[in-house]
Write an enzyme that holds these catalytic residues in place. Structure first.
Site, PDB file in Angstrom:
ATOM      1  N   HIS A   1       0.820  -1.203   0.000  1.00 46.50           N
ATOM      2  CA  HIS A   1       0.000   0.000   0.000  1.00 46.50           C
ATOM      3  C   HIS A   1       0.861   1.264   0.000  1.00 46.50           C
ATOM      4  O   HIS A   1       0.513   2.253  -0.649  1.00 46.50           O
ATOM      5  CB  HIS A   1      -0.920  -0.003   1.220  1.00 46.50           C
ATOM      6  CG  HIS A   1      -1.947   1.083   1.203  1.00 46.50           C
ATOM      7  ND1 HIS A   1      -3.098   1.011   0.467  1.00 46.50           N
ATOM      8  CD2 HIS A   1      -1.990   2.284   1.824  1.00 46.50           C
ATOM      9  CE1 HIS A   1      -3.803   2.107   0.630  1.00 46.50           C
ATOM     10  NE2 HIS A   1      -3.162   2.900   1.446  1.00 46.50           N
TER      11      HIS A   1
ATOM     12  N   HIS B   1     -10.440   2.584  -0.573  1.00 47.42           N
ATOM     13  CA  HIS B   1     -10.566   2.151   0.817  1.00 47.42           C
ATOM     14  C   HIS B   1     -11.320   0.826   0.811  1.00 47.42           C
ATOM     15  O   HIS B   1     -12.292   0.629   1.525  1.00 47.42           O
ATOM     16  CB  HIS B   1     -11.267   3.201   1.667  1.00 47.42           C
ATOM     17  CG  HIS B   1     -10.506   3.526   2.921  1.00 47.42           C
ATOM     18  ND1 HIS B   1     -11.097   3.714   4.134  1.00 47.42           N
ATOM     19  CD2 HIS B   1      -9.168   3.669   3.150  1.00 47.42           C
ATOM     20  CE1 HIS B   1     -10.178   3.989   5.052  1.00 47.42           C
ATOM     21  NE2 HIS B   1      -9.000   3.969   4.476  1.00 47.42           N
TER      22      HIS B   1
END
Length: 745
Positions: free
Chosen positions: A56, A102
């Protein structure tokens, strides 16, 4: 804070390789960390490395591919590498924009996952000095008949509405698709736009040896520890209640104060640099600021305002508590900065300083608890070459064929049309977007179902249009051509509003890149993205990559979501999707090349994905976009709507519904052995349904293909194909199109 520059940090606890593997690192990566540190990392250092070297934060499986994308252009003010990209819209103004995912937090706790996704993307916007002016969202769930999908959908929509409505930023558009591969791994992508004075924007690089590092905003707690950075770097199963604490908790009212505080600090020119705290919290924000400025940073965890007592230094460093910012301030300005923070009732605390060490050093009072070279943390993270391989048997073998909901033998086009209009991927999204405020701030000129792209007025003249798109089914069939189609469809939406693209942002949602077939999807998709962006002169100014979106049930459809921002000179001439005048001529415009395999009709019939899509005519599409755009800007055509999911007849029906006017069509089926191919085949971004007077449409023919189809008028859609004729009333179309309404009583 003391300066034990020669001291070794407290290393009584060196967790070792097993702990590193538990945190998502590989044994080889742990060995590389030991090599770069010259010793084994302690607890604090291993936690920091595990996050900054996570997928990420580091993009270690995609960074090399992303480097092939076009990122420069005459209108680009800020490109990749900053919190958000920005483009010049004239009159001294810039529009900042970015899209982020998300996904994994939303699959665990959809309300807070989606809400904090909105909060995070808004902070990216005001972190460069832009006031947020709009939000859009791109959502993917399993079929709406699924109890789990309904739970995720309800929670995510409520979370998006709660955060955006509370903070006063309009949600002006977006998209949602329902497909079985998203059943366990929903996608929640949020895009935000902001407006700034071009010469007042700020960057995030730390600078000035001896300058002070100030943390301001909400207090720090254990919520979100290991959140986005961990969840987005590994696969997870259907039931992972142990991961629920890693989902951040958002407070839009706290963020509203943080927003105003940040903008006042920038307006008063009190800051050297500014960075939001997102994934990995203080870890990523401080290390990235230090890396960009080629400096070191010292941080004292004992000075961080805590929500929960007894937090260990490593917990404070990696907490992903929301609504926090980090800034660098000259010593003489610290009191003024803290005064502004006090005014807006946000915690403002000096927690460190900029140094010349080139290290990120973490203190707990006078005790040095972590000492890490910044280049090792950020610049020297290992980057991997993918090993792509198209799956044996072709792309469709990865995914099961959908369950049929429409008999393949249905021969009545009117019945097929109603089935498509009521299908989950085409039915009206009004029950969703009515939960969002699209008018707050009073800039919205075109809102959902008024135009193919949202349009916002600019304060010094002109307007911008914005759209977000990403059809995963077609990308699953052909990652290269399907991604080009996504870019073309997004650009076609801008053309329908009369806007010319200025820049593009993207969110690349894929499965596990360590698997050859997923690596092939990602590689081919980025190749298609780059080619389409170069053809349309739409530079990529920023974006996000979300990988490992899969579970035991398999990967998601490869879903490259693209968002485009464009400009138009006069908001009064912003285009509309719906038919506007009785008696106008209806025409098909552009190099429309309908293809049934991979279409929505194909899905309703339960057909498997094709192994590839037809050729994409980028230059022909670009010419059609320009012709439609210019006609809209000149007021020469009354409506323009691109042909997307469901094909030509669905596009005509939507134009009729959005305008409240029927149509009579005579369709040219002579060249189509299969009538369904013309009526319901898809060719995203390469065809438009437009209406206007005959002379205006004839003028379009000089620039792009034009086929006259019929006339606007009446209270029904009447179609004559030569072989058959049928009519469907507007009331019947409206009832079918409202199929999602019962899901939101």
């Amino acid at each position: 804070m003391s300066d034990p520059s020669a001291a070794t940090p407290n290393s009584s606890a060196t967790p070792g390789v097993d702990a590193a593997v538990e945190l998502g690192l590989t044994p080889a990566e742990y060995a590389l960390i030991v090599e770069k540190m010259g010793r084994e990392p302690n607890e604090v250092e291993l936690a920091v490395f595990s996050l900054l070297w996570s997928e990420h934060c580091s993009y270690k499986h995609s960074k090399k591919l992303l480097g092939t994308l076009p990122t420069t252009g005459p209108k680009v003010v800020m490109g990749p590498g900053e919190n958000a990209g920005a483009v010049d819209v004239g009159h001294g103004l810039a529009i900042a924009f970015k899209v982020e995912s998300h996904n994994h937090p939303s699959a665990v706790e959809p309300f807070q996952g989606a809400a904090t996704g909105v909060g995070g993307i808004l902070r990216d916007i005001f972190a460069i000095g832009a006031r947020p002016i709009a939000v859009l969202d791109s959502l993917r769930f399993g079929e709406p008949t699924s109890e789990r999908s309904r739970y995720l959908l309800d929670g995510a929509v409520q979370g998006i509405g709660h955060y955006g409505n509370s903070i006063g930023v309009p949600n002006i558009g977006g998209e949602v698709y329902f497909e079985h591969p998203y059943e366990q791994n929903c996608l929640v992508n949020a895009m935000a736009l902001g407006m700034a004075e071009t010469d007042r924007m700020i960057r995030s690089a730390a600078a000035g040896i001896g300058n002070v590092v100030v943390l301001f905003g909400a207090s720090t707690g254990r919520d979100g520890i290991g959140g986005a950075s961990v969840l987005a770097s590994a696969e997870f199963g259907e039931d992972d209640p142990d991961k629920r604490p890693t989902v951040q908790v958002g407070d839009p009212f706290e963020e509203s104060k943080l927003l105003e505080c940040s903008l006042e600090l920038l307006e008063r020119e009190l800051l050297v640099s500014l960075q939001d705290l997102g994934a990995a919290g203080l870890t990523s924000s401080s290390a990235e600021m230090a890396s960009k400025g080629e400096v070191g940073v010292d941080l004292d965890m004992s000075k961080v305002p805590l929500r929960e007592p007894g937090m260990a230094p490593w917990e404070i460093m990696i907490s992903e508590s929301q609504e926090r910012m980090l800034c660098v301030v000259e010593p003489a300005q610290v009191d003024a900065v803290l005064t502004v923070c006090e005014k807006w009732e946000v915690h403002g605390t000096a927690i460190g300083s900029v140094t010349d060490t080139g290290h990120l050093r973490v203190f707990d009072g006078d005790e040095l608890v972590g000492d890490m070279p910044v280049p090792a943390l950020v610049d020297d993270c290992p980057l991997y070459d993918l090993e792509p391989a198209k799956p044996e048997g072709g792309a469709p073998t990865i995914y099961d064929a959908p369950a049929a909901t429409l008999d393949h033998d249905v021969s009545d086009p009117g019945v097929t049309l109603l089935a498509l209009l009521g299908s989950p991927n085409i039915a009206s999204r009004k029950p969703l977007f009515q939960q969002y405020d699209c008018l707050v701030q009073s800039r919205t000129v075109r809102r959902p179902e008024q135009a193919d792209a949202a349009v916002l007025m600019l304060p010094r003249g002109g307007a911008i249009a914005v759209s977000i798109d990403g059809n995963g089914r077609r990308v699953a069939a052909d990652p290269y051509r399907g991604t080009m189609e996504n870019v073309l469809e997004c650009a076609a939406n801008l053309a329908c509003a009369g806007a010319e693209p200025l820049g593009l942002t993207n969110c690349l949602n894929f499965g596990n890149p360590e698997k050859p077939h997923i690596a092939w999807q990602l590689t081919e998709s980025i190749r298609g993205l780059g080619e389409a962006c170069r053809a349309l002169d739409a530079p990529v100014v920023g974006g996000n990559v979300s990988l490992y979106n899969e579970s035991a049930g398999g990967p998601i459809y490869p879903t490259p979501v693209v968002g485009l921002v464009g400009e138009l000179p006069d908001p009064a001439y912003a285009g509309r999707s719906g038919f506007a005048r009785e008696g106008d001529t209806i025409a098909l415009v552009g190099p429309f090349a309908p293809f049934l395999p991979g279409s929505e009709l194909s899905k309703l019939r339960g057909e498997p994905l094709p192994d590839g899509l037809e050729h994409v005519d980028l230059e022909g599409a670009k010419a059609a976009h320009a012709a439609v755009r210019d006609a809209v800007r000149a007021g020469a055509i009354a409506s323009a709507h691109d042909i997307a999911e469901g094909g030509l007849l669905v596009a005509v029906a939507e134009a009729a519904l959005f305008g409240g006017l029927g149509a009579t069509l005579q369709l040219p089926l002579d060249d189509f052995a299969d009538p369904d191919r013309l009526l319901f085949g898809e060719s995203p971004g390469r065809g438009f349904i437009v209406s206007g007077d005959a002379a205006a449409l004839e003028a379009l023919r000089e620039r792009t293909p034009v086929t006259v189809l019929g006339t606007v008028g009446g209270d029904a859609l009447s179609v004559d194909t030569g072989a058959t004729s049928f009519a469907v009333t507007l009331a019947e179309l409206r009832e079918a199109h409202g199929a999602l309404a019962p899901l939101f009583p």
